[in-house]
Design a protein around this motif. Structure first.
Motif, PDB file in Angstrom:
ATOM      1  N   GLN A  55       0.694  -1.011  -0.261  1.00  0.00           N
ATOM      2  CA  GLN A  55      -0.425  -0.198   0.081  1.00  0.00           C
ATOM      3  C   GLN A  55       1.068   0.891  -0.355  1.00  0.00           C
ATOM      4  O   GLN A  55       1.141   2.070  -0.678  1.00  0.00           O
ATOM      5  N   GLN A  56       1.913   1.314   1.360  1.00  0.00           N
ATOM      6  CA  GLN A  56       2.591   2.632   1.369  1.00  0.00           C
ATOM      7  C   GLN A  56       3.735   2.501  -0.672  1.00  0.00           C
ATOM      8  O   GLN A  56       3.584   3.877  -0.567  1.00  0.00           O
ATOM      9  N   GLN A  57       3.877   1.600  -1.371  1.00  0.00           N
ATOM     10  CA  GLN A  57       4.280   1.298  -2.350  1.00  0.00           C
ATOM     11  C   GLN A  57       3.331   2.466  -3.345  1.00  0.00           C
ATOM     12  O   GLN A  57       4.059   2.784  -4.403  1.00  0.00           O
ATOM     13  N   GLY A  58       2.136   1.531  -3.504  1.00  0.00           N
ATOM     14  CA  GLY A  58       1.635   1.988  -3.942  1.00  0.00           C
ATOM     15  C   GLY A  58       1.536   3.937  -4.002  1.00  0.00           C
ATOM     16  O   GLY A  58       0.760   4.448  -5.181  1.00  0.00           O
ATOM     17  N   GLN A  59       1.249   3.670  -2.798  1.00  0.00           N
ATOM     18  CA  GLN A  59       0.635   5.838  -2.959  1.00  0.00           C
ATOM     19  C   GLN A  59       2.016   6.552  -2.696  1.00  0.00           C
ATOM     20  O   GLN A  59       2.061   7.151  -3.653  1.00  0.00           O
ATOM     21  N   ALA A  60       3.307   5.853  -2.785  1.00  0.00           N
ATOM     22  CA  ALA A  60       4.821   6.047  -3.393  1.00  0.00           C
ATOM     23  C   ALA A  60       4.278   6.376  -4.969  1.00  0.00           C
ATOM     24  O   ALA A  60       4.496   7.366  -5.322  1.00  0.00           O
ATOM     25  N   ASP A  61       4.563   5.124  -5.313  1.00  0.00           N
ATOM     26  CA  ASP A  61       4.056   5.650  -6.589  1.00  0.00           C
ATOM     27  C   ASP A  61       3.128   6.434  -7.502  1.00  0.00           C
ATOM     28  O   ASP A  61       3.510   6.762  -8.583  1.00  0.00           O
ATOM     29  N   SER A  62       1.846   6.210  -6.836  1.00  0.00           N
ATOM     30  CA  SER A  62       0.478   7.073  -7.037  1.00  0.00           C
ATOM     31  C   SER A  62       1.240   8.111  -7.492  1.00  0.00           C
ATOM     32  O   SER A  62       0.801   9.253  -8.071  1.00  0.00           O
ATOM     33  N   ARG A  63       1.963   8.902  -5.848  1.00  0.00           N
ATOM     34  CA  ARG A  63       2.387  10.193  -5.711  1.00  0.00           C
ATOM     35  C   ARG A  63       3.997  10.742  -6.940  1.00  0.00           C
ATOM     36  O   ARG A  63       3.201  11.391  -7.478  1.00  0.00           O
ATOM     37  N   ALA A  64       4.737   9.519  -7.180  1.00  0.00           N
ATOM     38  CA  ALA A  64       5.377   9.814  -8.577  1.00  0.00           C
ATOM     39  C   ALA A  64       4.341   9.852  -9.487  1.00  0.00           C
ATOM     40  O   ALA A  64       5.275  11.474 -10.188  1.00  0.00           O
ATOM     41  N   THR A  65       3.645   9.371 -10.069  1.00  0.00           N
ATOM     42  CA  THR A  65       3.262   9.315 -11.443  1.00  0.00           C
ATOM     43  C   THR A  65       2.291  10.653 -11.427  1.00  0.00           C
ATOM     44  O   THR A  65       2.406  11.392 -12.579  1.00  0.00           O
TER      45      THR A  65
ATOM     46  N   ALA B 126       3.155  13.342  -9.733  1.00  0.00           N
ATOM     47  CA  ALA B 126       4.092  14.638  -9.434  1.00  0.00           C
ATOM     48  C   ALA B 126       4.481  14.271 -11.323  1.00  0.00           C
ATOM     49  O   ALA B 126       5.164  15.403 -12.015  1.00  0.00           O
ATOM     50  N   ALA B 127       4.658  13.078 -12.029  1.00  0.00           N
ATOM     51  CA  ALA B 127       5.238  13.274 -13.471  1.00  0.00           C
ATOM     52  C   ALA B 127       3.725  14.132 -14.041  1.00  0.00           C
ATOM     53  O   ALA B 127       4.283  14.493 -15.554  1.00  0.00           O
ATOM     54  N   VAL B 128       2.829  13.659 -14.107  1.00  0.00           N
ATOM     55  CA  VAL B 128       1.770  13.736 -14.639  1.00  0.00           C
ATOM     56  C   VAL B 128       1.961  14.988 -14.845  1.00  0.00           C
ATOM     57  O   VAL B 128       2.080  15.810 -15.534  1.00  0.00           O
ATOM     58  N   ALA B 129       1.909  15.879 -13.682  1.00  0.00           N
ATOM     59  CA  ALA B 129       1.938  17.605 -13.295  1.00  0.00           C
ATOM     60  C   ALA B 129       2.678  18.170 -13.864  1.00  0.00           C
ATOM     61  O   ALA B 129       3.211  19.303 -14.516  1.00  0.00           O
ATOM     62  N   ALA B 130       4.278  17.434 -14.072  1.00  0.00           N
ATOM     63  CA  ALA B 130       4.891  17.618 -14.696  1.00  0.00           C
ATOM     64  C   ALA B 130       5.116  17.789 -15.662  1.00  0.00           C
ATOM     65  O   ALA B 130       5.228  18.893 -16.982  1.00  0.00           O
ATOM     66  N   ALA B 131       4.324  17.353 -16.341  1.00  0.00           N
ATOM     67  CA  ALA B 131       4.728  17.215 -18.357  1.00  0.00           C
ATOM     68  C   ALA B 131       3.490  18.183 -18.537  1.00  0.00           C
ATOM     69  O   ALA B 131       3.377  18.600 -19.989  1.00  0.00           O
ATOM     70  N   GLN B 132       2.435  18.143 -17.519  1.00  0.00           N
ATOM     71  CA  GLN B 132       1.289  19.202 -18.290  1.00  0.00           C
ATOM     72  C   GLN B 132       1.316  20.537 -17.868  1.00  0.00           C
ATOM     73  O   GLN B 132       1.284  21.280 -18.724  1.00  0.00           O
ATOM     74  N   LYS B 133       1.870  21.216 -16.901  1.00  0.00           N
ATOM     75  CA  LYS B 133       2.429  22.343 -17.171  1.00  0.00           C
ATOM     76  C   LYS B 133       4.015  22.513 -18.060  1.00  0.00           C
ATOM     77  O   LYS B 133       4.188  23.738 -18.216  1.00  0.00           O
ATOM     78  N   ARG B 134       4.951  21.414 -18.892  1.00  0.00           N
ATOM     79  CA  ARG B 134       5.638  21.431 -19.608  1.00  0.00           C
ATOM     80  C   ARG B 134       4.353  21.429 -21.159  1.00  0.00           C
ATOM     81  O   ARG B 134       4.943  22.720 -21.933  1.00  0.00           O
ATOM     82  N   THR B 135       3.727  21.126 -21.003  1.00  0.00           N
ATOM     83  CA  THR B 135       2.803  20.894 -22.065  1.00  0.00           C
ATOM     84  C   THR B 135       1.959  22.364 -21.831  1.00  0.00           C
ATOM     85  O   THR B 135       2.276  22.992 -23.355  1.00  0.00           O
ATOM     86  N   ALA B 136       1.150  23.267 -20.671  1.00  0.00           N
ATOM     87  CA  ALA B 136       1.122  24.068 -20.707  1.00  0.00           C
ATOM     88  C   ALA B 136       1.874  25.326 -21.353  1.00  0.00           C
ATOM     89  O   ALA B 136       1.131  25.883 -21.443  1.00  0.00           O
ATOM     90  N   ASP B 137       3.465  25.802 -20.320  1.00  0.00           N
ATOM     91  CA  ASP B 137       4.371  26.958 -20.819  1.00  0.00           C
ATOM     92  C   ASP B 137       4.376  26.560 -22.197  1.00  0.00           C
ATOM     93  O   ASP B 137       4.700  26.906 -22.908  1.00  0.00           O
ATOM     94  N   ALA B 138       4.592  24.834 -22.902  1.00  0.00           N
ATOM     95  CA  ALA B 138       4.952  25.025 -24.304  1.00  0.00           C
ATOM     96  C   ALA B 138       3.765  25.223 -25.148  1.00  0.00           C
ATOM     97  O   ALA B 138       4.064  26.171 -26.360  1.00  0.00           O
ATOM     98  N   ALA B 139       2.356  25.227 -24.719  1.00  0.00           N
ATOM     99  CA  ALA B 139       1.560  25.764 -25.670  1.00  0.00           C
ATOM    100  C   ALA B 139       1.832  27.735 -25.603  1.00  0.00           C
ATOM    101  O   ALA B 139       1.079  28.135 -26.518  1.00  0.00           O
ATOM    102  N   ALA B 140       1.752  27.506 -24.253  1.00  0.00           N
ATOM    103  CA  ALA B 140       1.854  29.489 -23.841  1.00  0.00           C
ATOM    104  C   ALA B 140       3.438  29.806 -24.284  1.00  0.00           C
ATOM    105  O   ALA B 140       2.825  30.807 -25.266  1.00  0.00           O
ATOM    106  N   ARG B 141       3.788  28.948 -24.562  1.00  0.00           N
ATOM    107  CA  ARG B 141       4.917  29.690 -25.727  1.00  0.00           C
ATOM    108  C   ARG B 141       5.118  29.582 -26.992  1.00  0.00           C
ATOM    109  O   ARG B 141       4.984  31.045 -27.593  1.00  0.00           O
ATOM    110  N   ALA B 142       4.380  28.840 -27.382  1.00  0.00           N
ATOM    111  CA  ALA B 142       3.507  28.904 -28.761  1.00  0.00           C
ATOM    112  C   ALA B 142       2.762  29.668 -29.225  1.00  0.00           C
ATOM    113  O   ALA B 142       2.153  30.373 -30.650  1.00  0.00           O
TER     114      ALA B 142
END
Length: 343
Positions: free
Chosen positions: A149-159, A161-177
């Protein structure tokens, strides 16, 4: 080494002691029979010094040391059976342990051989073994489930965070574009506006060019507006000089009215053409004048000829432009170019 006292002799002999024999045909007191003797604290004197304690068969050796060791071994063998406090008390089975005396064996020959059982062989009853195994397995399962359960929670948080980072990069790229697209659109708009303005100006100049013309042909520009020199009374040149052979035709730059025609001192023979907006064009150093004051002329109409009258060093047309009839002139080159002409 002290030893226990020998037991006292029997208090009586059997009645037929004189006639009964044991083994060798004659009665001897040491051959019995004896009555049962149970030694007590009162009947047996305490023994001082080192001594041996003979194993008491049929029970446990009365030693807290041996009993404690047995209990520890039993609990160790039980494992995690005691982890579940909700289970009934564990029944322990202890083996037949050697006497306390054997623990302190000094190697004497008279020490009896006693069979011993290793403490590691002590175990919990079979039912308790199963309960302990079940409890241990249940605890292990809970630990593994919690870890997963703890590993799953850690994986979920990591996932996440990765999704949020990807979304931020996408939003930044879209804003730049989007910003780049807006900049490109603005630049394209500016270019389009500039091209439209240029086209409109070209059209205006083309229309003006049809309305305006250069004052003469076959000429060479020899002096420009503002050029310094001592030959000019003002210290600088006030017009634009078109050097051409004497008698070269001078034409009206634009339609207007002749407001002056005649001698003008250092300017020689001069003709002034006033345009509809009030701008005065001075044509100086003419060899002859072909128009008169008050005459209306159109673009390209001949008004005189090139000469060398007045203060000159050679035949040329001196052209001045006075916007609004002002006494101080402006640059004729810039004015002609603004009208679509290129001297």
């Amino acid at each position: 080494m002290a030893s226990n006292r020998p037991a006292p002799k029997a208090p009586y002999a059997p009645a037929n002691a004189g006639t009964q024999t044991f083994g060798y045909g004659a009665y001897r007191a040491e051959e019995g029979p004896w009555e049962e003797w149970n030694p007590t604290e009162e009947s047996v004197a305490p023994v001082r010094g080192r001594h041996r304690v003979v194993k008491q068969r049929g029970g446990f050796a009365r030693s807290s040391t041996v009993l404690g060791v047995g209990v520890i071994a039993a609990v160790g063998a039980g494992g995690m059976a005691s982890a579940d406090t909700g289970r009934p008390p564990v029944a322990l089975s202890l083996p037949d342990l050697p006497s306390v005396g054997s623990l302190f064996d000094d190697g004497s020959a008279d020490t009896p051989e006693v069979a011993t059982t290793a403490l590691s062989s002590v175990a919990v009853a079979s039912g308790t073994d199963e309960q302990g195994a079940d409890a241990g397995e249940a605890l292990r399962s809970r630990i593994m489930a919690q870890a997963e359960q703890q590993q799953g929670q850690a994986d979920s948080r990591a996932t996440a965070a990765a999704v949020a980072a990807a979304q931020k990069r996408t939003a930044d790229a879209a804003a730049r574009a989007e910003k780049e697209a807006a900049a490109q659109a603005a630049e394209a708009k500016e270019e389009a506006e500039a091209a439209a303005e240029k086209k409109a100006e070209q059209k205006r100049l083309a229309e003006l060019a049809r309305q305006y013309t250069l004052p003469t042909s076959s000429y060479t520009i020899t002096s420009t507006f503002g050029q310094a020199g001592s030959m000019w009374s003002s210290g600088y040149h006030t017009g634009l000089d078109f050097a051409a052979p004497t008698g070269t035709l001078i034409k009206a730059v634009h339609s207007g009215t002749i407001t002056e025609a005649g001698w003008a001192g250092s300017y020689g023979y001069r003709t002034i053409l006033t345009l509809d907006d009030g701008t005065e064009l001075w044509f100086c150093h003419q060899s002859s004048i072909s128009v008169s004051v008050g005459q209306k002329v159109s673009t390209g109409e001949v008004i005189g000829r090139v000469g060398a009258t007045g203060n000159v060093t050679g035949p040329h047309l001196h052209l001045e432009v006075h916007a609004g009839g002002q006494a101080t002139g402006i640059d004729p080159m810039a004015w002609l170019r603004d009208k679509g002409l290129n001297p």
